[in-house]
Motif scaffolding. Structure first.
Motif, PDB file in Angstrom:
ATOM      1  N   LEU A   1      19.129  27.227   4.381  1.00  0.00           N
ATOM      2  CA  LEU A   1      18.242  28.218   3.851  1.00  0.00           C
ATOM      3  C   LEU A   1      16.809  28.140   4.132  1.00  0.00           C
ATOM      4  CD1 LEU A   1      19.801  28.572   0.074  1.00  0.00           C
ATOM      5  CD2 LEU A   1      20.390  29.996   1.998  1.00  0.00           C
ATOM      6  N   MET A   2      16.166  29.247   4.735  1.00  0.00           N
ATOM      7  CA  MET A   2      14.779  29.000   4.919  1.00  0.00           C
ATOM      8  C   MET A   2      13.886  28.367   4.071  1.00  0.00           C
ATOM      9  SD  MET A   2      13.135  30.190   7.576  1.00  0.00           S
ATOM     10  CE  MET A   2      11.713  29.357   7.710  1.00  0.00           C
ATOM     11  N   ARG A   3      14.334  28.593   2.607  1.00  0.00           N
ATOM     12  CA  ARG A   3      13.445  27.645   1.870  1.00  0.00           C
ATOM     13  C   ARG A   3      13.495  26.346   1.585  1.00  0.00           C
ATOM     14  NH1 ARG A   3      16.280  27.526  -3.788  1.00  0.00           N
ATOM     15  NH2 ARG A   3      14.057  27.848  -4.656  1.00  0.00           N
TER      16      ARG A   3
ATOM     17  N   ARG B   1       6.878  37.557  -7.622  1.00  0.00           N
ATOM     18  CA  ARG B   1       6.937  36.095  -7.395  1.00  0.00           C
ATOM     19  C   ARG B   1       6.382  35.854  -6.144  1.00  0.00           C
ATOM     20  NH1 ARG B   1      12.621  34.173  -9.579  1.00  0.00           N
ATOM     21  NH2 ARG B   1      13.153  35.693  -8.075  1.00  0.00           N
TER      22      ARG B   1
ATOM     23  N   VAL C   1      11.513  24.825   4.841  1.00  0.00           N
ATOM     24  CA  VAL C   1       9.782  24.895   4.209  1.00  0.00           C
ATOM     25  C   VAL C   1       9.764  23.629   3.360  1.00  0.00           C
ATOM     26  CG1 VAL C   1       8.054  25.851   2.828  1.00  0.00           C
ATOM     27  CG2 VAL C   1       9.910  27.103   4.478  1.00  0.00           C
ATOM     28  N   GLN C   2      10.524  23.584   2.070  1.00  0.00           N
ATOM     29  CA  GLN C   2      10.245  22.447   1.132  1.00  0.00           C
ATOM     30  C   GLN C   2      10.853  21.100   1.401  1.00  0.00           C
ATOM     31  OE1 GLN C   2      11.522  23.995  -2.591  1.00  0.00           O
ATOM     32  NE2 GLN C   2      13.441  24.416  -1.970  1.00  0.00           N
TER      33      GLN C   2
ATOM     34  N   GLY D   1      13.919  33.644   0.521  1.00  0.00           N
ATOM     35  CA  GLY D   1      13.143  33.231   1.635  1.00  0.00           C
ATOM     36  C   GLY D   1      12.256  34.395   2.409  1.00  0.00           C
TER      37      GLY D   1
ATOM     38  N   LEU E   1      18.834  30.660 -10.484  1.00  0.00           N
ATOM     39  CA  LEU E   1      17.856  31.669 -10.415  1.00  0.00           C
ATOM     40  C   LEU E   1      18.706  33.155 -10.522  1.00  0.00           C
ATOM     41  CD1 LEU E   1      15.427  30.583  -7.802  1.00  0.00           C
ATOM     42  CD2 LEU E   1      14.804  31.323 -10.265  1.00  0.00           C
ATOM     43  N   HIS E   2      19.933  33.433 -10.129  1.00  0.00           N
ATOM     44  CA  HIS E   2      20.586  34.697 -10.285  1.00  0.00           C
ATOM     45  C   HIS E   2      21.141  34.653 -11.630  1.00  0.00           C
ATOM     46  CE1 HIS E   2      19.859  36.027  -5.863  1.00  0.00           C
ATOM     47  NE2 HIS E   2      19.576  34.649  -5.919  1.00  0.00           N
TER      48      HIS E   2
ATOM     49  N   LEU F   1      24.947  29.456  -2.321  1.00  0.00           N
ATOM     50  CA  LEU F   1      24.434  29.438  -3.641  1.00  0.00           C
ATOM     51  C   LEU F   1      25.434  29.292  -4.642  1.00  0.00           C
ATOM     52  CD1 LEU F   1      21.685  32.408  -3.620  1.00  0.00           C
ATOM     53  CD2 LEU F   1      21.539  29.835  -3.011  1.00  0.00           C
TER      54      LEU F   1
ATOM     55  N   CYS G   1      12.962  31.573  -4.540  1.00  0.00           N
ATOM     56  CA  CYS G   1      14.366  31.979  -4.906  1.00  0.00           C
ATOM     57  C   CYS G   1      14.764  31.727  -3.360  1.00  0.00           C
ATOM     58  CB  CYS G   1      14.697  33.446  -5.354  1.00  0.00           C
ATOM     59  SG  CYS G   1      14.857  34.779  -4.276  1.00  0.00           S
ATOM     60  N   PRO G   2      16.281  31.644  -3.281  1.00  0.00           N
ATOM     61  CA  PRO G   2      16.696  31.444  -1.993  1.00  0.00           C
ATOM     62  C   PRO G   2      16.457  32.499  -0.876  1.00  0.00           C
ATOM     63  CG  PRO G   2      18.291  30.840  -3.871  1.00  0.00           C
ATOM     64  CD  PRO G   2      17.168  31.628  -4.309  1.00  0.00           C
TER      65      PRO G   2
ATOM     66  N   ARG H   1       9.145  36.464   3.899  1.00  0.00           N
ATOM     67  CA  ARG H   1       8.107  35.959   4.631  1.00  0.00           C
ATOM     68  C   ARG H   1       6.998  36.442   4.229  1.00  0.00           C
ATOM     69  NH1 ARG H   1      12.636  35.168   6.608  1.00  0.00           N
ATOM     70  NH2 ARG H   1      13.069  33.603   8.168  1.00  0.00           N
TER      71      ARG H   1
ATOM     72  N   VAL I   1       6.551  31.144   3.781  1.00  0.00           N
ATOM     73  CA  VAL I   1       7.827  31.727   3.424  1.00  0.00           C
ATOM     74  C   VAL I   1       8.137  31.355   1.895  1.00  0.00           C
ATOM     75  CG1 VAL I   1      10.466  31.255   3.752  1.00  0.00           C
ATOM     76  CG2 VAL I   1       8.956  31.171   5.748  1.00  0.00           C
ATOM     77  N   CYS I   2       8.272  32.165   1.155  1.00  0.00           N
ATOM     78  CA  CYS I   2       8.554  32.113  -0.158  1.00  0.00           C
ATOM     79  C   CYS I   2       9.493  31.387  -0.706  1.00  0.00           C
ATOM     80  CB  CYS I   2       8.401  33.318  -1.083  1.00  0.00           C
ATOM     81  SG  CYS I   2       8.591  33.328  -2.821  1.00  0.00           S
ATOM     82  N   ILE I   3       9.444  30.277  -1.350  1.00  0.00           N
ATOM     83  CA  ILE I   3      10.709  29.577  -2.026  1.00  0.00           C
ATOM     84  C   ILE I   3      11.041  29.544  -3.425  1.00  0.00           C
ATOM     85  CG2 ILE I   3      10.075  27.704  -0.160  1.00  0.00           C
ATOM     86  CD1 ILE I   3       8.795  25.904  -2.135  1.00  0.00           C
TER      87      ILE I   3
ATOM     88  N   THR J   1      16.320  43.661   6.488  1.00  0.00           N
ATOM     89  CA  THR J   1      15.220  43.264   7.079  1.00  0.00           C
ATOM     90  C   THR J   1      15.298  41.841   7.893  1.00  0.00           C
ATOM     91  OG1 THR J   1      14.194  42.400   5.074  1.00  0.00           O
ATOM     92  CG2 THR J   1      13.487  44.540   5.744  1.00  0.00           C
ATOM     93  N   HIS J   2      16.333  41.005   7.336  1.00  0.00           N
ATOM     94  CA  HIS J   2      16.762  39.794   7.844  1.00  0.00           C
ATOM     95  C   HIS J   2      17.839  39.459   7.618  1.00  0.00           C
ATOM     96  CE1 HIS J   2      15.810  35.559   9.147  1.00  0.00           C
ATOM     97  NE2 HIS J   2      16.317  35.115   7.978  1.00  0.00           N
TER      98      HIS J   2
ATOM     99  N   ARG K   1       4.904  21.767  -6.488  1.00  0.00           N
ATOM    100  CA  ARG K   1       6.252  21.302  -6.333  1.00  0.00           C
ATOM    101  C   ARG K   1       6.957  21.120  -7.802  1.00  0.00           C
ATOM    102  NH1 ARG K   1       5.103  24.418  -2.613  1.00  0.00           N
ATOM    103  NH2 ARG K   1       5.737  23.822  -0.328  1.00  0.00           N
TER     104      ARG K   1
END
Lengths: 119, 416
Positions: free
Chosen positions: B194-196, A31, B199-200, A12, B54-55, B303, A9-10, A14, A5-7, B385-386, A45
């Motif tokens: 958030l999914m990210r 990215r 993960v992190q 996310g 980021l945005h 965000l 940017c928010p 897959r 899962v790309c982090i 897509t999601h 990180r």
């Protein structure tokens, strides 16, 4: 195939990556491809934390590594900040430690904190 | 001491700052920000992690850095700021009463008011967790303030209830500060964050996420000594026999945010029970002319970048109101149907140009489609897509499309 899962940017995304060809699918921007490649070969990180700031109106100064550091050393890097003290005034972006933990990254302040008037 | 301002902004966090700056850019010269804390920046000051901007700035910043960009933009604008100032009351005719140690009791009049008070966390009381009432049960945001601003560690062995973003961020933060985070427990079958961040903040540190689980008991007399976690059924009821015991000294709650609208309610501004924020039109004007709302006081955002964008629109609209007064040709209502929890705005002026509509879906979707209808007519479709409840959705409707609608439009979501 491996999925991450790309982090970056928010959003996310897959991202699936082929371990041999490093070809990616599922990413919605370049990215994402870069992230999956890095995550497979050299995950990194950005560390954010705080250090003690003296002679200021607040007690902690937030800090970060100015670029990502290798993921396996993140926890040791956080430990290395235990007890570290800096003096106000400090500006956002000011380098506190060069080549932090022997990496390319510098440890920088992320908040501008003035000197306390009576200090 | 001035008693009249063209615009008074209530709250000096990300929403208030961006709103004031935008109002200035749109031609107002006489702007005041009222902030109850001693410094500007609001909750961003304690959000020391990165991922902001980021945005908006096309680079990755920490919370304090993001706030500082806006605070620096205030310099030289002539925008007045009063910190340490608590607003006690606002009225429909835009009188603002506040109190500060420096100026005492203040009664101010404004050409327009922007509400930017943000939100606060739901507490243990709001979700009624059984058990004793020892020390060591904190909201994740309170813990974040203790750790990141005050420099106090709040516990050694931690269980986090709720998988909202602040809870996830604190799981990582506590781990990096040497605590053991035993589990993150989420009553829903999916994460609210958030999914990210899953993960992190969890996966990176091997912290287990228990979906469809909740805390069913807290033990301890003076300090938390342990919690019981149980699996829940599809009605979110604990299933007997599924109990897991955790030996912990701290429970962090990340169980939702509530827009802080006491001042809005007191002023008689109608609140949407779905967002807990004021009902607004596409210019972010509440049902009371001249009073606007933006940021987390309006609806909870994921965000800060989107907060800044929304606040800039509120600032521009407030400036237009001060210069031109209220004028429009009536409204279309925005309604929700299948799987859409709420929308902002809740109504759209009939003469509006392109309009952005923000909303959240009620469950997780993979390949899916958002439909915009007016009565039986399908006006537009947007593919996704999601989608997840933890991730705000946004669609843009151009004027040509809105002109085809009747007095109502309806937003819905379904599998493609």
């Amino acid at each position: 195939m491996k999925q991450f899962v790309c982090i970056r940017c928010p959003r996310g995304c897959r991202v699936q990556i082929d371990e041999t060809t490093l070809e990616t699918t599922g990413n919605s921007c370049p990215r994402g491809a870069e992230y999956a490649k890095d995550e497979l070969t050299n995950p990194t990180r950005t560390l954010t934390s705080t250090v003690i700031v003296e002679n200021a109106v607040i007690r902690r100064c937030p800090v970060k590594t100015d670029r990502p550091i290798p993921k396996p050393i993140v926890e040791d890097a956080a430990k290395a900040l235990d007890g570290m003290k800096i003096e106000a005034p400090v500006r956002t972006g000011q380098i506190l430690v060069e080549h932090f933990m022997g990496t390319e990254a510098n440890l920088v302040a992320t908040r501008t904190i003035g000197k306390r008037e009576d200090a | 001491m001035k008693e009249y301002y063209e615009l008074i902004v209530i709250g000096g966090g990300p929403a208030g700052l961006a709103a004031a700056i935008s109002a200035k850019e749109n031609g107002l010269n006489d702007i005041l920000i009222l902030e109850r804390d001693q410094v500007l920046g609001g909750i961003l000051n304690q959000c020391i992690h990165n991922g902001f901007g980021l945005h908006h700035f096309k680079e990755e910043l920490t919370g304090p850095e993001y706030a500082e960009r806006f605070i620096r933009e205030l310099d030289g604008t002539g925008i007045d700021v009063m910190t340490d100032t608590m607003v006690l009351e606002i009225t429909k005719d835009r009188t603002v009463c506040a109190v500060s140690p420096k100026y005492g009791y203040l009664t101010l009049k404004a050409g327009a008011v922007i509400l930017a008070m943000g939100c606060r966390e739901r507490t243990r009381g709001a979700i009624s967790i059984p058990g004793t009432r020892p020390a060591g049960i904190l909201t994740a945001g309170a813990a974040q303030r203790f750790v990141n601003i005050e420099g106090y560690m709040v516990g050694k062995r931690v269980v986090i209830l709720g998988s909202g973003d602040i809870g996830l961020i604190m799981a990582r933060r506590m781990t990096l500060e040497g605590a053991k985070v035993l589990a993150c427990v989420e009553v829903m079958p999916y994460s609210g964050g958030l999914m990210r961040n899953i993960v992190q903040c969890l996966e990176d540190f091997g912290i287990p996420l228990y979906l469809s689980h909740t805390i069913t008991d807290i033990r301890g007399k003076r300090r938390v000594e342990g919690v019981t976690v149980s699996k829940v059924d599809e009605n979110r009821r604990p299933i007997p026999g599924t109990e897991i015991e955790f030996d912990c000294d701290t429970v962090l709650l990340s169980v939702g945010l509530i827009p802080e609208n006491e001042l809005s309610r007191q002023a008689g501004i109608p609140i949407d029970p779905r967002t807990n924020g004021p009902m607004v039109d596409e210019s972010l004007q509440t049902q009371v002319p001249g009073i606007f709302a933006c940021g987390n006081v309006l609806h909870v955002h994921d965000l800060v970048d989107y907060v800044s964008d929304e606040a800039a629109r509120a600032g521009a609209a407030a400036a237009a109101f001060v210069k031109n007064g209220a004028a429009n040709e009536g409204y279309r209502l925005v309604k929700t149907a299948d799987n859409v929890g709420y929308t902002v705005p809740q109504k759209i002026a009939k003469d509006a140009q392109q309009v952005q509509i923000f909303f959240r879906v009620r469950r997780i979707f993979e390949e899916s489609v958002i439909e915009v209808r007016s009565g039986e007519t399908l006006l537009a479709k947007f593919k996704r897509t999601h989608m997840a409840p933890g991730e705000m959705e946004r669609i843009a409707l151009p004027k040509v499309l809105l002109d085809k609608a009747g007095d109502e439009i309806t937003i819905s979501a379904k599998e493609a």
